[in-house]
Every structure is written in structure tokens, then in C-alpha cells.
Design an enzyme around this catalytic site. Structure first.
Site, mmCIF file in Angstrom:
data_model
loop_
_atom_site.group_PDB
_atom_site.id
_atom_site.type_symbol
_atom_site.label_atom_id
_atom_site.label_comp_id
_atom_site.label_asym_id
_atom_site.label_seq_id
_atom_site.Cartn_x
_atom_site.Cartn_y
_atom_site.Cartn_z
ATOM 1 C CB THR A 25 -1.094 -0.005 1.241
ATOM 2 O OG1 THR A 25 -0.232 0.618 1.908
ATOM 3 C CG2 THR A 25 -1.620 -1.151 1.719
ATOM 4 C CB CYS A 26 -0.334 4.386 -1.449
ATOM 5 S SG CYS A 26 0.206 4.470 -2.793
ATOM 6 C CG ASP A 27 -0.307 4.191 5.854
ATOM 7 O OD1 ASP A 27 0.469 4.206 6.482
ATOM 8 O OD2 ASP A 27 -1.295 3.901 5.888
#
Lengths: 378, 378
Positions: B325-327
């Protein structure tokens, strides 16, 4: 922010379970304010913050572009009425088959941070535009970034050169100063790094034209944050300082900054108790929403949401606040207890403000049998 | 544990996305082994660990009872064929209307840890049996417990006395020594506390008969853990020590201990890269599953899963492992990097073992557009 429209909705809505309600008028105002503060920058809404179809449709209508993390998010944006040329596939970690699917859907702008990713894109998305993410330190952010995304600026030069050699269009550099970044100066260091990458590549005949300045624009929780205008001024100043009169195209990727304060969660007090018979012992307040039901950003007590109760104005004492699951990690605020009215009682309905971002999608898929957070967009 | 049945399944199953597969034969063996090791204890499976209908149905057939956290979990257990008298509503935090619903469904056994909760139960579940949870320190557990559940033992006396006065049946005491508890002696302190509550209440004419010894039974990740037999011996010894020849009825609530090692996740390497051009720089290995896709228990690097790759046997170096994820919080192992083969390559399929517990339900509800973890039970 509990707007009049949200108040009307709450008055007429009964629910046995917690829910979030998002006011589109606030999203609209946030978008317009940020667009006005940074008139030369193109806004790419970070879909992951809240992918509700109504929000995507509104932003599409307002002319926003979109930063996406997956093919599923790309499809949601297309379904909301935006064309593929307004979509960036901003995740630096992509399966090659997902790049191919994005390319087939018309997406032409991709993030990279290493040669391996460049090669995937060159294979299945010929001629696409790529920007390379560089590492920043994220100091000053409330939800700081790890070193997960981006590479050292020196390496970005080789990555973009590699892209150029493989027939891709090396368009620029991106960075992210950390989510909920309250220090407007944080953009300065990152822009200095970006300008060095521009210069080095120009000497090699590759002329970049885009700086993707990422997100980080905060929403107001309990503490005051700088205004959009403050950010606009600081960022424009830094661009001038580092790029002189050859200011590149710029992109910003607000997520929380557009939707955070547009949402309010209504929840219920399930239990108020103590751990010992000492009447001065700490009170524990248990809500029907917690870390697994949408408030994941309370992890390490990072984000501190404003909470309104029907007893506000009464005397308060510090409480531990926890969620409803049988998981002992499901505690929201304990290290820094939260002041709540002593009169707070089981069954009281409370409002948790500034919960429009990272609540519906961070919610677990039915942990402990609790349904994911219900969402209304008005 | 990659059993032959799981191997057969993996060989014949293609999937674009990561998935978990759980072997019911392993669940069956775990149940039988634990039941044999603690022959006098009744097993209440902690449904939250993995509520897959096939698992619930198997355990119902084997004679297990069930520890539930919500009305939805109670309904799942009933649907799996167990009768309501085999269900404990073990969450100490319950809405009064949920207690009423559970009571209407026939559930008669409830956890409490404060007078407020006792009063709710007395109002809507007259005559129900309640046990009071006491605090333990959880030392030695890999996924330690906070002070969220339970009260001081002295307070448990008043809570149970209060229940008795309100017409409920005060049946006993519960505790939880912390999940993945590798120290078999941890049960000793807790049983000493429990026996004191028994004695004090007996002096007041209230005769408890049940000790709910909770969960904590570990699954084998990378380190060896004691066997079920070790646990059985230690617990029986502690019961003898503190209750003499008046050993009470006992309940255990294994979750992870029954399903953890029955599951295997198959995932894919999406990217292998470095952050700088230094060829000795740390490698980052990105998988298509991470903290938000089912591996939430890697939080603070608490649980360290065994990982198998098609390159096992090759030379290894320490890597950071992260999710898709983009986290930036979606990093699995960084403080203590993970040894992986240098030959590991994008597209390699890997197996993450001992992932039968707390993976499907900890998965987020579509964060970044990634679907919740797919699950097969064979």
C-alpha cells in the site's frame, strides 16, 4: 466540523451502529481554497484518503485530477467521470500486470523509485511518463513517513536516466513531506533536492518539467494548523528560491487536507468503568468504535480527534478511551488521557470530528464480528 | 505448516491476489491435542481468531464450545450448528441491546469486569451466569495485553457480589495471560488471584465454581514453543497448588492455538529494490500483502512469521519487508530485518506460514483499493 447540513442529517438519522457522515460542501470549499492558494499547481486528490463515489464525482466535476494506489482505485476514478489523463498511478510498488491494466485503461503517468520498477513500466507501458520519488525525512509530520517510498536524490538521477534510455518520458521528481505536516518549511528542503536532480539531468540532456509535491496538507484536529494560504506562500517561496524563474509544473496530492474536516463520526458510549474500587481511579470510557472500526490513525496516539459529548460544559477528568473489540490493542488514548465530562454515561451519543479521511478504508473487514464503518456522503 | 493437503491445493490454485488456505485436519489435531492435554477443561474456541464457517462447523462437530465477542459472532456459531448453551459472550464491553439480543438467542454466560456491566445484564438477561475478569500482567506474552480488560482482584469480589444481589448467578473468575504466551508459569499467578476471590466470596456465602483461564496458547512461528502437554501439566499443577482438592470447573479459550499453524498465505514478490546506489545498501522486499491486507500482527514487529521462498538454500542477506500500500506504516520487518535469499526476484511466489489466526479479519476493508484477504478452508 459539524456543519448545519451534518447537524440536520444527524437529527434525522437513527442508527444502532457508529457511522461517518461527510459533507460535500466542505470538500468543495477545501478544494477551492487549496486550488486558490496554489494556483499554478494541479491538484491530484489522494483517493486512498476516502474513495466514496460521491467525493470522487464531486472532485471530478470541480476539475481535480487523481492520485491512485491500485487498479481498483483507477477504476473507481474512471467510474466517477474523470478521464484517464487526469489519473496518476502514484504507488511506487506495482505488479507488472497491474501496470499493463492501468495502461490499457489509458493511464500514462507513473511513480517509480528504482530501476526495477522502471523496467516493468518500459515493458508494458511504452512511452509512459514517469516521475521518481525521492526520500525526505518527514520531520514535523504527525503521521511521519518511513523510508518505504523513494530513493536518495543521487539515485533518482540514474533512475530517471534509465527511464529515458528505455524510451519512457522522464518527467520529474516527487516527494512527500509526511502526512499532517504542520511545518510549512518542510517543503523547502525537498524542493532543494528536487532542483538538484533537475540540474544534473539537464546537464545530461534530459529536461525534467514536473515536481510532484505530494500531500501532507493537514486537517485541523485539536491543535491549530497553518492555513492553505500559509502553505501556498511557503511553497511558492521555496519554488522561487530553488528554481528561480524556471519554475516547473507542479502537482499536489492532498487527501486528508480535502476530506479530513468534512467528516464526523457518530458513536456511542458503551461502558464507563474503573479498574479498582478507588473512586479516584482512572475512568475508562469504551466506545462502539475503535482502532479496528475506523480510528486506526490513533495508532501510537498519533492523531488526536476532537470529541464532542452531550455533557460538554460539565466538569471533566482525564479518561482512557478504548474501542469495543476483544483486542487489548484496541485502546485509543491512554498514554495521554483525554479530558471527558464526569457526567458522561453509558448510551450517550458522541461526535468525533475531523474523521473524513482514513476512517472507512482503515476499518477492518469484520474483526470481532463488527461490521465495517457505515458511511454517508451528503 | 505446509501440509500435503495444502501443497496439493497450492499446486492446483492460480490466483492474481494473495490468499490464505487453512487445513481443517490441522485444526482438528490441535483441538484434540489440547483437549487431551487439559482433559478436565472445556474448550471455548475464540471465534475472533478465525470465524470461517468451515472452522466453526468442524469445531462444533468436535464438541467445542465458543467464546464470542459480538452478536454477529454468536449468530455465526449458531449457524455452524452449535447450540446456545455452548456459547460464552466473552466481551466485557457490550451494549445493553446486544446483551438482550444474545439472551433472546439463548446465550446465558457473560463476562463482566465492573458493576455497570453487571447492571446491564441484570436488566435484560435475568438469571444469567456471569464471570468476572481480573487483571493479569501479561508478562512473557508476544502480543501482550493492556489493562483494557479486567479489574483488580479485590474489585472482582464486589462485582460478583453485586451480580449475586441482582439475581444473577455469580459463577466465577476469568483471566487472560496474554496472547502467544510462551511462559507456562504465567497461569500460576493468575490462578493464585482467582483462588483468593473464590475464598473471599465463599466466606460471604457465594460459592464460585468456574475459572475461565482464557487463551494465550501459542502457535509456532519462528521460535519453538512449549507443547500442549507442557501447558496442561503446568496449568494442572497450578490448579492443585491454589485450589487443593477442590479444583473448580475450568474453561480455556484458545484461538491462535487452534488455527494459527493451520493456515498458510501465498503471496507474491512485487518489487526488490534499494534506496541508494550503494550495492551493499539494504534490500527492500515488497510483497502484495502487508499490514493492511492481513498481517496486522506484525505491528511493532510483534509476530515474526516463517517465510518460505522458491530460492531457499541460496545465500541470504537481511532485508526490510514491506506491504503493497501507499502507506508508509505498511512495513512488516525493519527494526529486525529478515534474512531472505539474494536471488529472490520480482514475481516469486512465497509462502507465509502460521497465518491461520488473525489474518482474514484484521484485513482492512479495501484500503488503497486492495480487496480483503481471500480465504480458502480445505
Amino acid at each position: 466540523m459539524v456543519t448545519d447540513r451534518i447537524n440536520d442529517f444527524l437529527r434525522t438519522t437513527r442508527s444502532d451502529e457508529p457511522f461517518v457522515v461527510v459533507d460535500l460542501e466542505v470538500v468543495r470549499k477545501n478544494f477551492e481554497r487549496l486550488a486558490r492558494a496554489l494556483p499554478e499547481s494541479r491538484v491530484y486528490y489522494a483517493v486512498k484518503a476516502n474513495p466514496a463515489p460521491e467525493i470522487l464525482a464531486l472532485l471530478a466535476k470541480l476539475g481535480s485530477s487523481f492520485d491512485t494506489a491500485s487498479v481498483a482505485e483507477i477504476e473507481m476514478v474512471l467510474a466517477a467521470g474523470a478521464s484517464a489523463d487526469r489519473i496518476s498511478y502514484g504507488n511506487t510498488i506495482k505488479k507488472e500486470r497491474d501496470i499493463a491494466r492501468a495502461y490499457a485503461l489509458g493511464v500514462r503517468l507513473y511513480a517509480v523509485d528504482c530501476p526495477e520498477e522502471v523496467e516493468k513500466i518500459a515493458r508494458v507501458a511504452p512511452g509512459a511518463r514517469v516521475f521518481c520519488r525521492v526520500l525526505t525525512d518527514g520531520a514535523g509530520a504527525e503521521w511521519p513517513l518511513s523510508r518505504k517510498f523513494g530513493c536518495e536524490p543521487d539515485m533518482a538521477v540514474s533512475v530517471l536516466e534509465h527511464a529515458h534510455k528505455l524510451g519512457l518520458e522522464a518527467v520529474g521528481v516527487s516527494f512527500h513531506v509526511g502526512s499532517q505536516q504542520a511545518n510549512t518549511a518542510a517543503w523547502d528542503t525537498a524542493l532543494a533536492d528536487a532542483s538538484r536532480v533537475f540540474k544534473t539531468l539537464a546537464e545530461r540532456g534530459i529536461h525534467l518539467k514536473l515536481v510532484n509535491m505530494g500531500g501532507g496538507f493537514p486537517t485541523r484536529y485539536l491543535k491549530d494548523v497553518p492555513t492553505s494560504e500559509d502553505y501556498g506562500k511557503a511553497i511558492f517561496g521555496a519554488l522561487r528560491r530553488h528554481f528561480g524563474n524556471r519554475i516547473p509544473e507542479t502537482i499536489i496530492e492532498p487527501g486528508r487536507g480535502l476530506v479530513g474536516d468534512a467528516g464526523v463520526i457518530r458513536a456511542e458510549v458503551v461502558l464507563v468503568s474503573r479498574k479498582s474500587e478507588d473512586p479516584d481511579g482512572q475512568r475508562w470510557v469504551f466506545l462502539d468504535i475503535g482502532k479496528f472500526g475506523g480510528l486506526a490513525e490513533t495508532m501510537d496516539e498519533a492523531i488526536r480527534y476532537p470529541i464532542r459529548t452531550p455533557r460538554d460544559g460539565d466538569r471533566t477528568t482525564p479518561c482512557v478511551i478504548a474501542g469495543p473489540t476483544c483486542d487489548s490493542a484496541d485502546v485509543l488514548y491512554e498514554k495521554t488521557p483525554y479530558e471527558l465530562p464526569v457526567s458522561l454515561t453509558v448510551g450517550d451519543e458522541i461526535l468525533i470530528e475531523a474523521t473524513g479521511a482514513y476512517t472507512t478504508t482503515y476499518a477492518s473487514n469484520g474483526f470481532n464480528g463488527f461490521a465495517p464503518l457505515k458511511s454517508y456522503v451528503i
